[in-house]
Design a protein around this motif. Structure first.
Motif, PDB file in Angstrom:
ATOM      1  N   LEU A  85      33.229  14.264  34.662  1.00 41.01           N
ATOM      2  CA  LEU A  85      32.942  13.552  33.411  1.00 41.01           C
ATOM      3  C   LEU A  85      31.638  14.045  32.783  1.00 41.01           C
ATOM      4  N   THR A  86      30.651  14.304  33.629  1.00 43.43           N
ATOM      5  CA  THR A  86      29.393  14.854  33.120  1.00 43.43           C
ATOM      6  C   THR A  86      29.631  16.187  32.444  1.00 43.43           C
ATOM      7  N   PHE A  87      30.457  17.019  33.069  1.00 44.52           N
ATOM      8  CA  PHE A  87      30.784  18.327  32.505  1.00 44.52           C
ATOM      9  C   PHE A  87      31.417  18.179  31.122  1.00 44.52           C
ATOM     10  N   VAL A  88      32.372  17.272  31.000  1.00 46.74           N
ATOM     11  CA  VAL A  88      33.071  17.088  29.728  1.00 46.74           C
ATOM     12  C   VAL A  88      32.104  16.623  28.640  1.00 46.74           C
ATOM     13  N   VAL A  89      31.299  15.607  28.960  1.00 49.54           N
ATOM     14  CA  VAL A  89      30.356  15.071  27.964  1.00 49.54           C
ATOM     15  C   VAL A  89      29.313  16.118  27.600  1.00 49.54           C
ATOM     16  N   ALA A  90      28.790  16.827  28.607  1.00 55.33           N
ATOM     17  CA  ALA A  90      27.772  17.848  28.349  1.00 55.33           C
ATOM     18  C   ALA A  90      28.330  18.986  27.512  1.00 55.33           C
ATOM     19  N   SER A  91      29.598  19.337  27.736  1.00 59.82           N
ATOM     20  CA  SER A  91      30.190  20.443  26.977  1.00 59.82           C
ATOM     21  C   SER A  91      30.331  20.102  25.498  1.00 59.82           C
ATOM     22  N   VAL A  92      30.489  18.813  25.217  1.00 56.63           N
ATOM     23  CA  VAL A  92      30.635  18.381  23.822  1.00 56.63           C
ATOM     24  C   VAL A  92      29.280  18.280  23.138  1.00 56.63           C
ATOM     25  N   PHE A  93      28.343  17.582  23.773  1.00 54.90           N
ATOM     26  CA  PHE A  93      27.070  17.286  23.132  1.00 54.90           C
ATOM     27  C   PHE A  93      26.005  18.356  23.388  1.00 54.90           C
ATOM     28  N   GLY A  94      26.093  19.053  24.532  1.00 52.80           N
ATOM     29  CA  GLY A  94      25.099  20.078  24.837  1.00 52.80           C
ATOM     30  C   GLY A  94      25.131  21.234  23.865  1.00 52.80           C
ATOM     31  N   ARG A  95      26.319  21.604  23.418  1.00 49.88           N
ATOM     32  CA  ARG A  95      26.440  22.706  22.459  1.00 49.88           C
ATOM     33  C   ARG A  95      25.897  22.337  21.082  1.00 49.88           C
ATOM     34  N   ARG A  96      25.856  21.034  20.795  1.00 46.67           N
ATOM     35  CA  ARG A  96      25.497  20.596  19.455  1.00 46.67           C
ATOM     36  C   ARG A  96      24.040  20.168  19.346  1.00 46.67           C
ATOM     37  N   MET A  97      23.286  20.264  20.418  1.00 44.28           N
ATOM     38  CA  MET A  97      21.890  19.833  20.366  1.00 44.28           C
ATOM     39  C   MET A  97      21.083  20.713  19.417  1.00 44.28           C
ATOM     40  N   SER A  98      20.217  20.080  18.661  1.00 43.45           N
ATOM     41  CA  SER A  98      19.310  20.838  17.806  1.00 43.45           C
ATOM     42  C   SER A  98      18.275  21.532  18.676  1.00 43.45           C
ATOM     43  N   ASP A  99      17.555  22.481  18.086  1.00 45.03           N
ATOM     44  CA  ASP A  99      16.525  23.195  18.840  1.00 45.03           C
ATOM     45  C   ASP A  99      15.430  22.246  19.324  1.00 45.03           C
ATOM     46  N   SER A 100      15.058  21.286  18.486  1.00 49.23           N
ATOM     47  CA  SER A 100      13.987  20.368  18.883  1.00 49.23           C
ATOM     48  C   SER A 100      14.410  19.523  20.078  1.00 49.23           C
ATOM     49  N   VAL A 101      15.629  19.005  20.054  1.00 46.56           N
ATOM     50  CA  VAL A 101      16.130  18.194  21.163  1.00 46.56           C
ATOM     51  C   VAL A 101      16.368  19.049  22.394  1.00 46.56           C
ATOM     52  N   GLY A 102      16.987  20.212  22.186  1.00 42.33           N
ATOM     53  CA  GLY A 102      17.296  21.086  23.309  1.00 42.33           C
ATOM     54  C   GLY A 102      16.054  21.564  24.034  1.00 42.33           C
ATOM     55  N   GLN A 103      15.043  21.970  23.292  1.00 45.66           N
ATOM     56  CA  GLN A 103      13.822  22.466  23.922  1.00 45.66           C
ATOM     57  C   GLN A 103      13.032  21.329  24.575  1.00 45.66           C
ATOM     58  N   ALA A 104      13.060  20.139  23.962  1.00 38.88           N
ATOM     59  CA  ALA A 104      12.373  18.996  24.572  1.00 38.88           C
ATOM     60  C   ALA A 104      13.044  18.607  25.887  1.00 38.88           C
ATOM     61  N   LEU A 105      14.375  18.555  25.891  1.00 36.46           N
ATOM     62  CA  LEU A 105      15.096  18.209  27.109  1.00 36.46           C
ATOM     63  C   LEU A 105      14.897  19.267  28.181  1.00 36.46           C
TER      64      LEU A 105
END
Length: 244
Positions: free
Chosen positions: A128-148
């Motif tokens: 389930l983590t894989f599925v959710v991450a595959s949807v939202f992880g690809r769509r993260m903005s640079d600011s959110v992605g780099q902060a995370l």
């Protein structure tokens, strides 16, 4: 687990929004799934070996197996980073099988403490983590992605330090492992859930399309570690966090 090697490099290199490998995630995913299947096969092989030679003998054998396991990881990682996929693929396949073999003791402990359903729960949570991450992880903005990425990086460093510290202190403070096991398992679970999202953000910014096996190896390690920490969490919640 040598989970942090690819991830640490991702932290250093994924600072630009430019995609160097726009198709690398889609190319890597089948190999991530294949690695998980091979790992399950390695666990089954480990359980059969344990049944034939006994628990104590298997413990010794699995400890010895960690040496070639580490060697395989670094050799496979090096080949994959160079996009030498013909060499990297069989090395990664062997690494996945050996990973399952070394996890046999944890899986058997989870079955003994919490029942066979615990394996399904851990696998389901990972999936389930894989599925959710595959949807939202690809769509993260640079600011959110780099902060995370930065937060997970600090968390990973802290986890390693804490685990090493607890291991050493455990020789001097009886029962320390049992006392801290629940906290470590919970923190590790949260950390690798975050890392799952980071993987989908960093991979296309870090790897070229022909380096898909290198990306697959890093993502595979994320989900194996997540599975392990979920199992550890289940064991700890059931009061079975003893090392023996």
């Amino acid at each position: 687990m040598p989970a942090s090697s690819n991830f640490q490099e991702a932290i250093r290199e994924a600072q630009s929004s430019a995609l160097v490998g726009p198709n690398v995630v889609n190319k890597a995913l089948p190999y991530v799934g294949g690695g998980m299947v091979l790992t399950a096969g390695g666990v089954l092989g480990g359980m059969a070996t344990m049944a034939s030679i006994g628990y104590q003998a298997f413990n010794g054998l699995s400890m010895v197996a960690i040496i070639p396991w580490f060697i395989l990881f670094f050799v496979a990682q090096n080949a994959a980073k160079k996009a030498n996929n013909g060499t990297a693929l069989p090395l990664m396949a062997t690494f996945s099988l050996l990973t399952g073999f070394t996890l046999t003791g944890l899986v058997v402990q989870a079955i003994y403490v919490a029942g066979a359903a615990s394996i399904g729960i851990a696998a389901l949570a990972t999936g389930l983590t894989f599925v959710v991450a595959s949807v939202f992880g690809r769509r993260m903005s640079d600011s959110v992605g780099q902060a995370l990425t930065s937060v997970v990086s600090l968390g990973l460093f802290g986890l390693v330090i804490a685990m090493v510290g607890i291991f050493i202190a455990g020789f001097f403070i009886p029962g320390l492992y049992e006392i801290t096991n629940l906290a470590i398992a919970g923190f590790g679970t949260v950390l690798f859930v975050g890392m799952a999202f980071v993987d989908f953000y960093t991979m296309p910014r870090m790897y070229r399309d022909d380096q898909y096996l290198s990306g697959a190896l890093g993502m595979y390690l994320t989900y194996i570690n997540l599975f392990v920490f979920v199992l550890r969490l289940i064991i700890a919640l059931q009061g079975g966090g003893r090392r023996d």
